[in-house]
Design an enzyme around this catalytic site. Structure first.
Site, mmCIF file in Angstrom:
data_model
loop_
_atom_site.group_PDB
_atom_site.id
_atom_site.type_symbol
_atom_site.label_atom_id
_atom_site.label_comp_id
_atom_site.label_asym_id
_atom_site.label_seq_id
_atom_site.Cartn_x
_atom_site.Cartn_y
_atom_site.Cartn_z
ATOM 1 C CG ASN A 79 55.131 -32.798 -14.859
ATOM 2 O OD1 ASN A 79 54.981 -31.643 -15.205
ATOM 3 N ND2 ASN A 79 54.170 -33.699 -14.918
ATOM 4 C CG ASP A 96 -2.093 0.882 1.068
ATOM 5 O OD1 ASP A 96 -2.890 0.608 0.166
ATOM 6 O OD2 ASP A 96 -2.210 1.868 1.825
ATOM 7 C CD GLU A 154 51.046 -38.865 -19.915
ATOM 8 O OE1 GLU A 154 50.106 -39.525 -19.432
ATOM 9 O OE2 GLU A 154 51.990 -39.358 -20.559
ATOM 10 C CG ASP A 202 50.552 -41.632 -22.904
ATOM 11 O OD1 ASP A 202 49.643 -41.736 -22.051
ATOM 12 O OD2 ASP A 202 51.752 -41.394 -22.608
HETATM 13 P P1 GH3 Z 1 55.288 -43.037 -20.930
HETATM 14 O O1 GH3 Z 1 56.206 -42.718 -22.046
HETATM 15 O O2 GH3 Z 1 55.357 -44.475 -20.572
HETATM 16 O O3 GH3 Z 1 53.918 -42.582 -21.222
HETATM 17 O O4 GH3 Z 1 55.855 -42.264 -19.667
HETATM 18 P P2 GH3 Z 1 55.228 -40.983 -18.988
HETATM 19 O O5 GH3 Z 1 56.239 -40.388 -18.098
HETATM 20 O O6 GH3 Z 1 54.661 -40.077 -20.014
HETATM 21 O O7 GH3 Z 1 54.015 -41.592 -18.187
HETATM 22 P P3 GH3 Z 1 53.618 -41.602 -16.692
HETATM 23 O O8 GH3 Z 1 52.205 -42.130 -16.661
HETATM 24 O O9 GH3 Z 1 54.609 -42.302 -15.859
HETATM 25 O O10 GH3 Z 1 53.597 -40.088 -16.243
HETATM 26 C C1 GH3 Z 1 52.641 -39.181 -16.664
HETATM 27 C C2 GH3 Z 1 52.878 -37.906 -15.940
HETATM 28 O O11 GH3 Z 1 51.991 -36.889 -16.402
HETATM 29 C C3 GH3 Z 1 52.635 -38.014 -14.465
HETATM 30 C C4 GH3 Z 1 51.813 -36.777 -14.121
HETATM 31 O O12 GH3 Z 1 52.405 -36.073 -13.072
HETATM 32 C C5 GH3 Z 1 51.847 -35.963 -15.354
HETATM 33 N N1 GH3 Z 1 50.630 -35.189 -15.548
HETATM 34 C C6 GH3 Z 1 49.376 -35.632 -15.636
HETATM 35 N N2 GH3 Z 1 48.532 -34.575 -15.813
HETATM 36 C C7 GH3 Z 1 49.286 -33.451 -15.826
HETATM 37 C C8 GH3 Z 1 49.014 -32.059 -15.961
HETATM 38 O O13 GH3 Z 1 47.848 -31.621 -16.122
HETATM 39 N N3 GH3 Z 1 50.039 -31.190 -15.939
HETATM 40 C C9 GH3 Z 1 51.319 -31.629 -15.767
HETATM 41 N N4 GH3 Z 1 52.293 -30.725 -15.754
HETATM 42 N N5 GH3 Z 1 51.609 -32.921 -15.617
HETATM 43 C C10 GH3 Z 1 50.632 -33.844 -15.651
HETATM 44 MG MG MG Z 2 53.056 -40.794 -21.121
#
Ligand code: GH3
Ligand code: MG
Length: 464
Positions: free
Chosen positions: A340, A53, A375, A332
């Site tokens: 890293n 109101d 990766e 991969d």
């Molecule tokens: P492979 O040749 O047998 O594939 O060996 P690799 O070292 O690539 O494989 P592994 O699975 O041992 O390691 C993968 C690494 O990727 C481990 C993890 O810390 C890293 N990772 C996963 N996601 C990310 C991300 O978003 N950023 C970063 N900087 N690193 C990442």
């Molecule tokens: Mg790898």
């Protein structure tokens, strides 16, 4: 649609009469006898709508409305102001203070209820959009409110062109917006409502055009078209037409404006609807953005797993229908962990971003590139046979290998390679494999590339 309505009136019998009327329309009610109590209840109870109101014992109802609209906690609650007097000046003041409607006593029940339904519906839409986008709450609406005042396009449609021209003349001093005088045919023409040109933000339509009620039918038509579905539509009412007002509101009019309204009132109402429309547009955009964010990997901008797998299933389905082939790759990075470990996580991220970019720019627009996680990437190529799939996989492997990736913070460059597993799906109808079997085969092939020394493409050959 029920709701909780706050009735603010210092006369107890007025409150009771309204309470009974609203109860029979299935509304719950709260009551306040003065402005202070109204503000308290609005805060504590968050009603869905307030009937306020103008004449209150402790403070003016318009000041109560202004206080409600200034407070972010109560701003979104629609306010219908009610006055004993037909006083154009206080009506304007109420609308300026943010009131959504101003009605004079005695209240026409049909119009009041239609108006309430319309306001509650608008509020519900807004609430739903808000809910669907949780971040919009944090972003806060009020902070961007200013941009809602940018000029809009308003289409004026009256029974006769000279009437619409007189609306334009009267409104122009009160509005910064672009005012277009159109007739019904212009409005319906595809050029205006098609995708080529932005449709007007608001339509002001006379309820009666060449035929009585034709403006309402035109409104329904505009509401059914995608280009104008979300436009604000205001209906200009012939004098003394409460049934038309109620019908227009129930048919989805954003507002109804009496023929007797002064240009300033009309302008205020149009501005209010433009602000609402822009707010809703912004919410819709945020919701769309939210949906996009749910399927995009924030680091690389590629699609994520949540998007990739159903999309792959769709590609497979289409291949099944057409009998054509498609290619699936799993990729991969090799020894990525070393990046890293050696240069830090930020360097690893930079590598992922660069690899994503190289993959994207070396594929067709119809191909899907996604980051499945870590990766690991997925590429799906519709209409692709083994030869092209193999060539493309080789090209992708090469473009990763041939140029080291530049790391951030002057850390220099790092060589990167990728292992790839390729599988071909689709083809003649009897040879269709399910998508997860294909994923398995590509994964196997990828493991083969790793086992054989990495930086390789391995092709999965079906057992046949
Ligand atoms: P492979 O040749 O047998 O594939 O060996 P690799 O070292 O690539 O494989 P592994 O699975 O041992 O390691 C993968 C690494 O990727 C481990 C993890 O810390 C890293 N990772 C996963 N996601 C990310 C991300 O978003 N950023 C970063 N900087 N690193 C990442
Ligand atoms: Mg790898």
């Amino acid at each position: 649609m029920a709701g909780k309505i706050l009735i603010v009136d210092d006369v107890a019998t007025n409150r009771i009469v309204l309470k009974v009327k609203l109860a029979s329309a299935c509304y719950d009610t709260l009551q306040a006898a003065n402005g202070t109590e109204a503000l308290r209840l609005a805060h504590a109870e968050r009603p869905d709508l307030i009937l306020l109101d103008v004449q209150l014992p402790d403070m003016n109802g318009i000041a109560v409305c202004a206080a409600l609209k200034a407070d972010p906690a109560t701003r979104a609650i629609p306010v219908v102001m009610v006055s004993t007097f037909r006083d154009p000046a206080s009506k304007l003041r109420a609308l300026r203070a943010g009131a959504d409607e101003f009605l004079s006593k005695p209240l026409d029940e049909v119009v009041l209820l239609a108006r309430m339904r319309s306001l509650l519906r608008a509020r519900e839409t807004e609430e739903e959009l808000r809910l669907r986008d949780t971040t919009s709450r944090e972003l806060g609406f009020a902070e961007v409110a200013d941009s809602f005042d940018a000029p809009a396009t308003i289409a004026l449609v009256a029974a006769r062109r000279d009437v619409a021209l007189s609306w334009k003349r009267d409104l122009a001093p009160h509005l910064q917006d672009r005012l277009l005088v159109l007739d019904r045919e212009d409005v319906l023409a595809e050029t205006l409502t098609g995708t080529g040109q932005a449709a007007p933000d608001l339509f002001l339509l006379a309820a009666d055009l060449a035929l009585p009620g034709e403006g309402l039918r035109l409104m329904s038509e505009l509401r059914s078209r995608s280009a104008t579905r979300h436009a604000a539509i205001c209906i200009a009412l012939p004098p003394l037409a409460p049934e038309t007002a109620a019908m227009a509101l129930d048919l989805g009019a954003s507002d109804v404006i009496a023929a007797t309204a002064c240009p300033e009132e009309t302008a205020l109402r149009l501005r209010c609807q433009i602000r609402r429309k822009r707010q809703a547009d912004r919410l819709r955009a945020q919701v769309a953005d939210g949906l996009r964010m749910a399927v995009i990997d924030p680091l690389t901008g590629l699609y994520n797993r949540r998007y990739a797998l159903p999309h792959l299933a769709r590609i497979a389905e289409r291949a099944q229908q057409t009998g054509r082939h498609f290619a699936l790759m799993l990729l991969d990075l090799d020894r990525f962990k070393l990046v890293n470990d050696g240069w830090g996580h930020a360097a690893g991220d930079a590598v992922l971003v660069e690899v994503a970019e190289r993959l994207r720019s070396n594929l067709r627009a119809v191909d899907l590139v996604a980051r499945l996680g870590g990766e690991e990437f997925l590429v799906a190529m519709p209409d692709t046979r083994l030869e092209t799939g193999r060539e493309t996989a080789e090209r992708l492997r090469r473009v990763i290998e041939e140029r080291p990736v530049t790391l951030p913070f002057g850390q220099g460059m790092v060589p990167v390679t990728v292992s790839i597993g390729l599988a071909i799906g689709g083809g003649p109808r009897n040879a269709i494999a399910p998508v997860d079997e294909l994923m398995c085969r590509a994964d196997h092939a990828l493991l083969g590339s790793k086992a054989e020394g990495r930086n390789l493409v391995t092709i999965s050959r079906p057992a046949a």
